[in-house]
Design a protein around this motif. Structure first.
Motif, PDB file in Angstrom:
ATOM      1  N   VAL A  89       0.790  -1.008   0.229  1.00 40.17           N
ATOM      2  CA  VAL A  89       0.047   0.154  -0.077  1.00 40.17           C
ATOM      3  C   VAL A  89       0.723   1.319  -0.184  1.00 40.17           C
ATOM      4  CG1 VAL A  89      -1.667   1.296   1.190  1.00 40.17           C
ATOM      5  CG2 VAL A  89      -1.925  -1.028   1.229  1.00 40.17           C
ATOM      6  N   VAL A  90       0.695   2.193  -1.179  1.00 44.40           N
ATOM      7  CA  VAL A  90       1.637   3.225  -1.418  1.00 44.40           C
ATOM      8  C   VAL A  90       1.148   4.645  -0.610  1.00 44.40           C
ATOM      9  CG1 VAL A  90       2.774   2.134  -3.101  1.00 44.40           C
ATOM     10  CG2 VAL A  90       0.932   3.804  -3.559  1.00 44.40           C
ATOM     11  N   ALA A  91      -0.368   4.661  -0.343  1.00 43.41           N
ATOM     12  CA  ALA A  91      -0.986   5.629   0.189  1.00 43.41           C
ATOM     13  C   ALA A  91      -2.193   5.355   0.648  1.00 43.41           C
ATOM     14  CB  ALA A  91      -1.221   6.491  -1.294  1.00 43.41           C
ATOM     15  N   ILE A  92      -2.635   6.650   1.366  1.00 43.96           N
ATOM     16  CA  ILE A  92      -3.865   6.559   2.225  1.00 43.96           C
ATOM     17  C   ILE A  92      -5.149   7.213   1.710  1.00 43.96           C
ATOM     18  CG2 ILE A  92      -4.711   6.738   4.576  1.00 43.96           C
ATOM     19  CD1 ILE A  92      -2.474   4.992   4.648  1.00 43.96           C
ATOM     20  N   GLY A  93      -6.051   6.430   1.462  1.00 43.18           N
ATOM     21  CA  GLY A  93      -7.327   7.179   0.618  1.00 43.18           C
ATOM     22  C   GLY A  93      -7.620   6.321  -0.474  1.00 43.18           C
ATOM     23  N   GLU A  94      -8.744   6.502  -0.820  1.00 43.37           N
ATOM     24  CA  GLU A  94      -9.452   7.898  -1.030  1.00 43.37           C
ATOM     25  C   GLU A  94      -9.983   8.569   0.083  1.00 43.37           C
ATOM     26  OE1 GLU A  94     -12.340   9.713  -4.614  1.00 43.37           O
ATOM     27  OE2 GLU A  94     -11.174   7.907  -4.645  1.00 43.37           O
ATOM     28  N   THR A  95      -9.595   9.391   0.666  1.00 50.39           N
ATOM     29  CA  THR A  95     -10.597   9.945   1.819  1.00 50.39           C
ATOM     30  C   THR A  95     -10.676  11.375   1.650  1.00 50.39           C
ATOM     31  OG1 THR A  95     -10.265  10.501   4.278  1.00 50.39           O
ATOM     32  CG2 THR A  95      -8.298  10.823   2.972  1.00 50.39           C
ATOM     33  N   GLY A  96     -11.374  12.292   2.511  1.00 51.35           N
ATOM     34  CA  GLY A  96     -11.637  13.530   2.474  1.00 51.35           C
ATOM     35  C   GLY A  96     -12.842  13.848   2.995  1.00 51.35           C
ATOM     36  N   LEU A  97     -13.713  14.860   2.093  1.00 54.96           N
ATOM     37  CA  LEU A  97     -14.898  15.517   2.356  1.00 54.96           C
ATOM     38  C   LEU A  97     -15.678  15.798   1.282  1.00 54.96           C
ATOM     39  CD1 LEU A  97     -13.868  18.272   5.124  1.00 54.96           C
ATOM     40  CD2 LEU A  97     -14.774  15.935   5.697  1.00 54.96           C
ATOM     41  N   ASP A  98     -17.155  15.391   1.083  1.00 51.34           N
ATOM     42  CA  ASP A  98     -17.871  15.504   0.120  1.00 51.34           C
ATOM     43  C   ASP A  98     -19.049  16.162   0.691  1.00 51.34           C
ATOM     44  OD1 ASP A  98     -19.717  15.313  -1.869  1.00 51.34           O
ATOM     45  OD2 ASP A  98     -18.498  14.065  -3.078  1.00 51.34           O
ATOM     46  N   TYR A  99     -19.555  17.508   0.594  1.00 52.54           N
ATOM     47  CA  TYR A  99     -20.728  18.050   1.150  1.00 52.54           C
ATOM     48  C   TYR A  99     -21.808  18.235   0.182  1.00 52.54           C
ATOM     49  CZ  TYR A  99     -17.873  19.292   5.257  1.00 52.54           C
ATOM     50  OH  TYR A  99     -17.171  19.319   6.367  1.00 52.54           O
ATOM     51  N   TYR A 100     -21.607  17.698  -1.275  1.00 51.57           N
ATOM     52  CA  TYR A 100     -22.715  17.761  -1.984  1.00 51.57           C
ATOM     53  C   TYR A 100     -23.786  16.944  -1.803  1.00 51.57           C
ATOM     54  CZ  TYR A 100     -24.553  18.251  -7.054  1.00 51.57           C
ATOM     55  OH  TYR A 100     -25.262  18.561  -8.119  1.00 51.57           O
ATOM     56  N   TYR A 101     -23.652  15.613  -1.301  1.00 54.59           N
ATOM     57  CA  TYR A 101     -24.526  14.887  -0.898  1.00 54.59           C
ATOM     58  C   TYR A 101     -24.699  14.872   0.750  1.00 54.59           C
ATOM     59  CZ  TYR A 101     -24.290  13.169  -5.754  1.00 54.59           C
ATOM     60  OH  TYR A 101     -24.036  13.058  -6.952  1.00 54.59           O
ATOM     61  N   ASP A 102     -25.987  14.631   1.082  1.00 56.57           N
ATOM     62  CA  ASP A 102     -26.306  13.953   2.467  1.00 56.57           C
ATOM     63  C   ASP A 102     -25.562  14.762   3.611  1.00 56.57           C
ATOM     64  OD1 ASP A 102     -26.861  12.231   4.567  1.00 56.57           O
ATOM     65  OD2 ASP A 102     -25.473  10.870   4.139  1.00 56.57           O
ATOM     66  N   PRO A 103     -26.052  16.243   4.045  1.00 57.08           N
ATOM     67  CA  PRO A 103     -25.562  16.961   5.083  1.00 57.08           C
ATOM     68  C   PRO A 103     -25.400  16.260   6.488  1.00 57.08           C
ATOM     69  CG  PRO A 103     -27.207  18.018   3.722  1.00 57.08           C
ATOM     70  CD  PRO A 103     -27.306  16.463   3.372  1.00 57.08           C
ATOM     71  N   GLU A 104     -26.277  15.132   6.588  1.00 61.65           N
ATOM     72  CA  GLU A 104     -25.999  14.569   7.854  1.00 61.65           C
ATOM     73  C   GLU A 104     -24.990  13.706   8.204  1.00 61.65           C
ATOM     74  OE1 GLU A 104     -28.846  14.558   5.800  1.00 61.65           O
ATOM     75  OE2 GLU A 104     -30.453  15.532   7.121  1.00 61.65           O
ATOM     76  N   SER A 105     -24.299  13.428   6.935  1.00 60.19           N
ATOM     77  CA  SER A 105     -23.112  12.576   7.354  1.00 60.19           C
ATOM     78  C   SER A 105     -21.887  13.372   7.170  1.00 60.19           C
ATOM     79  CB  SER A 105     -22.823  11.908   5.799  1.00 60.19           C
ATOM     80  OG  SER A 105     -22.458  12.562   4.690  1.00 60.19           O
ATOM     81  N   HIS A 106     -21.865  14.697   7.542  1.00 60.90           N
ATOM     82  CA  HIS A 106     -21.014  15.736   7.409  1.00 60.90           C
ATOM     83  C   HIS A 106     -19.873  15.240   8.773  1.00 60.90           C
ATOM     84  CE1 HIS A 106     -22.543  18.805   4.701  1.00 60.90           C
ATOM     85  NE2 HIS A 106     -22.458  17.699   4.051  1.00 60.90           N
ATOM     86  N   PRO A 107     -20.649  15.336   9.864  1.00 58.27           N
ATOM     87  CA  PRO A 107     -19.652  14.990  11.010  1.00 58.27           C
ATOM     88  C   PRO A 107     -18.948  13.675  11.230  1.00 58.27           C
ATOM     89  CG  PRO A 107     -21.826  15.745  11.655  1.00 58.27           C
ATOM     90  CD  PRO A 107     -21.918  15.472  10.339  1.00 58.27           C
ATOM     91  N   VAL A 108     -19.517  12.687  10.634  1.00 62.74           N
ATOM     92  CA  VAL A 108     -18.784  11.113  10.270  1.00 62.74           C
ATOM     93  C   VAL A 108     -17.786  11.362   9.306  1.00 62.74           C
ATOM     94  CG1 VAL A 108     -19.336   8.812   9.785  1.00 62.74           C
ATOM     95  CG2 VAL A 108     -21.030  10.318  10.837  1.00 62.74           C
TER      96      VAL A 108
END
Length: 262
Positions: A89-108
């Motif tokens: 494994v050469v990298a960590i991810g895909e990770t990040g933030l996607d606020y386009y969908y599902d506002p309730e998931s932002h804290p998670v």
């Protein structure tokens, strides 16, 4: 020679390739694509992805939880750590933030993103960042987590020049350009690419999605990263050979463990 810095080989429909990933790889090689980074998006799918690409030294892999999967697919951070620590494994991810969908998931999403940054620093492996409609929070969390220590890339970039410049200046991150740059309505993105230094750019397909011109309407594949390079070269007024050489060097500078696998 080109490098596809972000693809999902385990999600490509192999039927047109006689059911064999080998034929996808061969098509890429025929297009002068020397290396591919297959990016993980869930822990559940990671073992099968690892098995699929294991026999191909020209394919590296990453491990992580995509922000859009986190809310519906809770995961054990220790399991992620164990998988991500594997030498292949050469990298960590895909990770990040996607606020386009599902506002309730932002804290998670934020909780998961923070852990990925921590893990990347702990394992000394670069981050692969997905960000959409979350510019301020993405940059703030990367700064807070000291992500400049592990490095990383904002992949499939479609945000503003100002965000890209902050990621480069403050975090020494790279910016990865996908086939979107060739789309007819991507005028603003092409202007961003024109302004950014080639020394901080990568190219990618994000296949099987986002096939570039002239392949619109087809499923994307790593061979098409050459078309992304041609579009970048045209936008910046330089040769495709220069784009190929510099983005390949950039890839190995960021993903240093990838060079060990080839």
């Amino acid at each position: 020679m080109f490098v596809d810095s972000h693809c999902h080989l385990d999600r490509i429909d192999l039927a047109p390739f006689d059911g064999k990933l080998e034929n996808v790889i061969r098509a890429a090689q025929a297009a002068q694509v020397k290396h591919m980074l297959c990016v993980g998006v869930t822990l559940d799918a990671f073992p099968a992805m690892r098995e699929l690409v294991a026999e191909f030294p020209e394919v590296s892999m990453s491990c992580g939880m995509h922000p859009l999967y986190v809310a519906k697919n809770p995961y054990d951070p220790q399991q992620l750590k164990a998988m991500a620590a594997a030498p292949e494994v050469v990298a960590i991810g895909e990770t990040g933030l996607d606020y386009y969908y599902d506002p309730e998931s932002h804290p998670v999403q934020q909780e998961s993103f923070a852990y990925h940054i921590q893990l990347a620093n702990e394992l000394d492996k670069p981050l692969i960042i997905h960000t959409r409609d979350a510019r301020d929070d993405t940059l703030a969390m990367l700064r807070e987590g000291r992500a400049e220590r592990c490095g990383g890339v904002l992949h499939c970039f479609t945000e503003t020049y100002e965000m890209a410049k902050q990621a480069i200046d403050d975090l020494d991150f790279y910016i990865s350009i996908s086939g979107i740059v060739s789309f007819r309505n991507a005028t603003e993105l092409r202007e961003v690419v024109r302004k950014l230094p080639l020394e901080k750019l990568l190219i990618e397909t994000d296949s099987p999605w986002l096939a570039p011109v002239p392949h619109r309407g087809k499923e994307n594949q790593p061979a098409f990263v050459a078309d992304v390079a041609r579009c970048v070269a045209e936008v910046k007024g330089i040769s495709v050979e220069e784009v190929a050489a510099v983005t390949t060097e950039n890839f190995y500078q960021l993903f240093q463990r990838a060079a060990i696998t080839i």
